[in-house]
Scaffold this motif. Structure first.
Motif, PDB file in Angstrom:
ATOM      1  N   ILE A 167      -2.630   2.287  -4.317  1.00 24.36           N
ATOM      2  CA  ILE A 167      -1.783   3.359  -4.748  1.00 24.36           C
ATOM      3  C   ILE A 167      -3.193   4.452  -4.109  1.00 24.36           C
ATOM      4  CG2 ILE A 167      -0.288   5.087  -5.518  1.00 24.36           C
ATOM      5  CD1 ILE A 167       0.771   3.300  -7.200  1.00 24.36           C
ATOM      6  N   LEU A 168      -2.758   5.020  -3.055  1.00 27.38           N
ATOM      7  CA  LEU A 168      -3.421   5.843  -2.220  1.00 27.38           C
ATOM      8  C   LEU A 168      -2.951   7.690  -2.718  1.00 27.38           C
ATOM      9  CD1 LEU A 168      -4.266   4.313   1.230  1.00 27.38           C
ATOM     10  CD2 LEU A 168      -5.879   4.873  -0.609  1.00 27.38           C
ATOM     11  N   ASP A 169      -4.061   8.380  -3.110  1.00 28.03           N
ATOM     12  CA  ASP A 169      -3.623   8.857  -3.790  1.00 28.03           C
ATOM     13  C   ASP A 169      -4.807  10.252  -2.850  1.00 28.03           C
ATOM     14  OD1 ASP A 169      -3.872  12.076  -5.156  1.00 28.03           O
ATOM     15  OD2 ASP A 169      -3.308  10.826  -6.811  1.00 28.03           O
ATOM     16  N   GLY A 170      -4.079  11.123  -2.033  1.00 25.85           N
ATOM     17  CA  GLY A 170      -5.190  12.281  -1.250  1.00 25.85           C
ATOM     18  C   GLY A 170      -5.853  11.677  -0.222  1.00 25.85           C
ATOM     19  N   PHE A 171      -4.723  10.409  -0.016  1.00 28.89           N
ATOM     20  CA  PHE A 171      -5.484  10.089   1.716  1.00 28.89           C
ATOM     21  C   PHE A 171      -4.168   9.068   2.299  1.00 28.89           C
ATOM     22  CE2 PHE A 171      -6.679   7.078   4.292  1.00 28.89           C
ATOM     23  CZ  PHE A 171      -7.948   7.775   4.740  1.00 28.89           C
ATOM     24  N   PRO A 172      -4.122   9.903   3.266  1.00 27.66           N
ATOM     25  CA  PRO A 172      -4.411  10.239   4.562  1.00 27.66           C
ATOM     26  C   PRO A 172      -4.180  11.872   4.330  1.00 27.66           C
ATOM     27  CG  PRO A 172      -3.198   9.124   5.793  1.00 27.66           C
ATOM     28  CD  PRO A 172      -2.923   8.743   3.916  1.00 27.66           C
ATOM     29  N   ARG A 173      -5.217  12.800   4.397  1.00 23.20           N
ATOM     30  CA  ARG A 173      -4.896  14.242   5.053  1.00 23.20           C
ATOM     31  C   ARG A 173      -4.637  15.123   6.357  1.00 23.20           C
ATOM     32  NH1 ARG A 173      -6.989  15.171  -0.611  1.00 23.20           N
ATOM     33  NH2 ARG A 173      -5.644  16.950  -1.325  1.00 23.20           N
ATOM     34  N   THR A 174      -4.913  13.726   7.162  1.00 18.74           N
ATOM     35  CA  THR A 174      -4.458  14.815   8.319  1.00 18.74           C
ATOM     36  C   THR A 174      -3.993  12.596   9.328  1.00 18.74           C
ATOM     37  OG1 THR A 174      -6.838  13.020   9.557  1.00 18.74           O
ATOM     38  CG2 THR A 174      -6.874  15.525   8.473  1.00 18.74           C
ATOM     39  N   VAL A 175      -3.815  13.555  10.344  1.00 16.10           N
ATOM     40  CA  VAL A 175      -3.154  12.091  11.328  1.00 16.10           C
ATOM     41  C   VAL A 175      -4.111  11.337  11.704  1.00 16.10           C
ATOM     42  CG1 VAL A 175      -1.613  11.675  13.749  1.00 16.10           C
ATOM     43  CG2 VAL A 175      -1.243  13.630  12.112  1.00 16.10           C
ATOM     44  N   ALA A 176      -5.208  12.187  12.051  1.00 16.29           N
ATOM     45  CA  ALA A 176      -6.718  10.803  11.862  1.00 16.29           C
ATOM     46  C   ALA A 176      -7.365   9.377  10.971  1.00 16.29           C
ATOM     47  CB  ALA A 176      -7.399  12.047  12.995  1.00 16.29           C
ATOM     48  N   LYS A 182       0.718  14.265  -7.312  1.00 11.92           N
ATOM     49  CA  LYS A 182       0.151  12.734  -6.603  1.00 11.92           C
ATOM     50  C   LYS A 182      -0.792  12.222  -7.264  1.00 11.92           C
ATOM     51  CE  LYS A 182      -2.185  14.687  -2.614  1.00 11.92           C
ATOM     52  NZ  LYS A 182      -1.670  16.563  -3.392  1.00 11.92           N
ATOM     53  N   GLY A 183      -1.507  12.732  -8.799  1.00 14.68           N
ATOM     54  CA  GLY A 183      -2.459  12.025  -9.131  1.00 14.68           C
ATOM     55  C   GLY A 183      -1.260  11.757 -10.941  1.00 14.68           C
ATOM     56  N   THR A 184      -0.509  12.339 -11.586  1.00 13.27           N
ATOM     57  CA  THR A 184       0.020  12.025 -12.110  1.00 13.27           C
ATOM     58  C   THR A 184       1.013  10.565 -11.672  1.00 13.27           C
ATOM     59  OG1 THR A 184       0.124  13.387 -12.372  1.00 13.27           O
ATOM     60  CG2 THR A 184       2.331  12.986 -13.896  1.00 13.27           C
ATOM     61  N   ILE A 185       2.011  11.118 -11.297  1.00 15.29           N
ATOM     62  CA  ILE A 185       3.148   9.681 -10.278  1.00 15.29           C
ATOM     63  C   ILE A 185       2.005   9.059  -9.865  1.00 15.29           C
ATOM     64  CG2 ILE A 185       4.681   9.413  -9.255  1.00 15.29           C
ATOM     65  CD1 ILE A 185       5.374  11.908  -9.687  1.00 15.29           C
ATOM     66  N   TYR A 201       1.155  -0.807   0.030  1.00 21.89           N
ATOM     67  CA  TYR A 201       0.535   0.276   0.064  1.00 21.89           C
ATOM     68  C   TYR A 201       1.154   1.156  -0.269  1.00 21.89           C
ATOM     69  CZ  TYR A 201      -3.704  -3.016   1.057  1.00 21.89           C
ATOM     70  OH  TYR A 201      -5.184  -3.957   0.892  1.00 21.89           O
ATOM     71  N   ILE A 202       1.052   2.048  -1.315  1.00 21.38           N
ATOM     72  CA  ILE A 202       1.701   2.958  -0.984  1.00 21.38           C
ATOM     73  C   ILE A 202       0.755   4.476  -1.402  1.00 21.38           C
ATOM     74  CG2 ILE A 202       3.015   4.397  -2.769  1.00 21.38           C
ATOM     75  CD1 ILE A 202       3.896   2.260  -4.070  1.00 21.38           C
ATOM     76  N   VAL A 203       0.864   5.213   0.090  1.00 14.89           N
ATOM     77  CA  VAL A 203       0.522   6.287   0.344  1.00 14.89           C
ATOM     78  C   VAL A 203       1.139   8.234  -0.750  1.00 14.89           C
ATOM     79  CG1 VAL A 203       0.116   7.791   2.034  1.00 14.89           C
ATOM     80  CG2 VAL A 203      -0.597   5.931   2.252  1.00 14.89           C
ATOM     81  N   MET A 204       0.547   8.666  -1.097  1.00 17.76           N
ATOM     82  CA  MET A 204       1.187   9.468  -2.127  1.00 17.76           C
ATOM     83  C   MET A 204       0.824  10.744  -0.795  1.00 17.76           C
ATOM     84  SD  MET A 204       2.190   7.770  -4.476  1.00 17.76           S
ATOM     85  CE  MET A 204       2.535   9.655  -5.415  1.00 17.76           C
ATOM     86  N   LEU A 205       1.820  11.436  -0.471  1.00 17.05           N
ATOM     87  CA  LEU A 205       1.722  12.919  -0.141  1.00 17.05           C
ATOM     88  C   LEU A 205       2.099  14.147  -0.344  1.00 17.05           C
ATOM     89  CD1 LEU A 205       3.261  10.944   3.138  1.00 17.05           C
ATOM     90  CD2 LEU A 205       0.400  11.774   3.073  1.00 17.05           C
TER      91      LEU A 205
END
Ligand code: AMP
Length: 221
Positions: free
Chosen positions: A82-91, A13-16, A2-6
């Motif tokens: 590949i998660l793009d735009g999630f997570p955006r907060t620590v919660a 994030k979307g393109t890559i 699982y890859i998280v894109m920050l």
């Protein structure tokens, strides 16, 4: 895996994420795309979240986390995504960790940060256009990554559209929201050495660097 894109809005994030998704055969999940689809269909969820998105604010954690858990319960993401735009907060990051630890503990989890200076972000976002065909979703930049024919997607021939929130006013708000959360979020992933940061100045080079990192990463979860 699982890859998280920050990264800030417009950092790539979307393109890559889409390039990595094809190369690594991992499903690309963008919470922004899911939300925009709900808005265009005017579903209950779409109506609830519309004003947050048009004002450059974050959709509340509770709604976002539920949306992602539902998507991550589908069959095509059993081996990773590949998660793009999630997570955006620590919660959100904690909820994702707990969910994957319970559901899929053997899969590796890694965060990639696309670290682009703010001065570049506005330029990138106001010049961004996207393929209107959802299953394609190719992303162009009218200055640096132009389509061959104006207004037409090189890949599938559909028309290109501009996102309603890709304007100068909203992007400043989105950037402020990003910076309000990013320090803690990056620390969350850096704490257990699960964070790789890259400045994606040249797209090909950035993708190659990320892939080399992922291939060499022998760590466990
Ligand atoms: P994006 O396409 O990733 O730029 O997201 C567009 C908009 O959708 C954001 O400005 C937020 O309003 C909303 N959004 C997307 N992902 C999230 C998230 N993880 N948490 C809260 N809001 C989100």
């Amino acid at each position: 895996m699982y890859i998280v894109m920050l990264g800030a809005p417009g950092s790539g994030k979307g393109t890559i994420g889409k390039i990595l998704s094809e190369d690594m055969r991992l499903t690309h999940i963008s919470t922004g795309d899911i939300f925009r689809e709900q808005i265009s269909k005017q579903t209950e969820l779409g109506k609830k979240i519309e004003s947050y998105i048009s004002n450059g604010m974050l959709v509340p954690d509770e709604v976002t986390i539920e949306t992602v858990k539902t998507r991550l319960s589908e069959d095509d993401v059993k081996e990773g995504a590949i998660l793009d735009g999630f997570p955006r907060t620590v919660a959100q990051a904690e909820a994702l960790r707990d969910f994957l630890e319970a559901k899929n503990p053997s899969q590796k989890r890694i965060a990639i940060e696309l670290d682009v200076p703010d001065s570049e972000i506005v330029k990138r976002v106001v010049n961004r256009v996207t393929c209107s065909n959802k299953s394609c979703g190719a992303i162009y930049n009218l200055e640096t990554r132009k389509p061959k024919q104006e207004g037409i997607c090189d890949i599938c021939g559909s028309s290109l559209t501009k996102r309603a929130d890709d304007n100068e006013e909203t992007v400043s708000k989105r950037l402020a929201v990003y910076h309000a959360n990013s320090k803690e979020l990056l620390e969350f992933y850096a704490k257990n050495n699960r964070l790789y940061s890259v400045y994606p100045k040249q797209l090909d080079e950035a993708v190659a660097n990320i892939k080399a990192y992922l291939e060499n990463d022998k760590g466990s979860n």
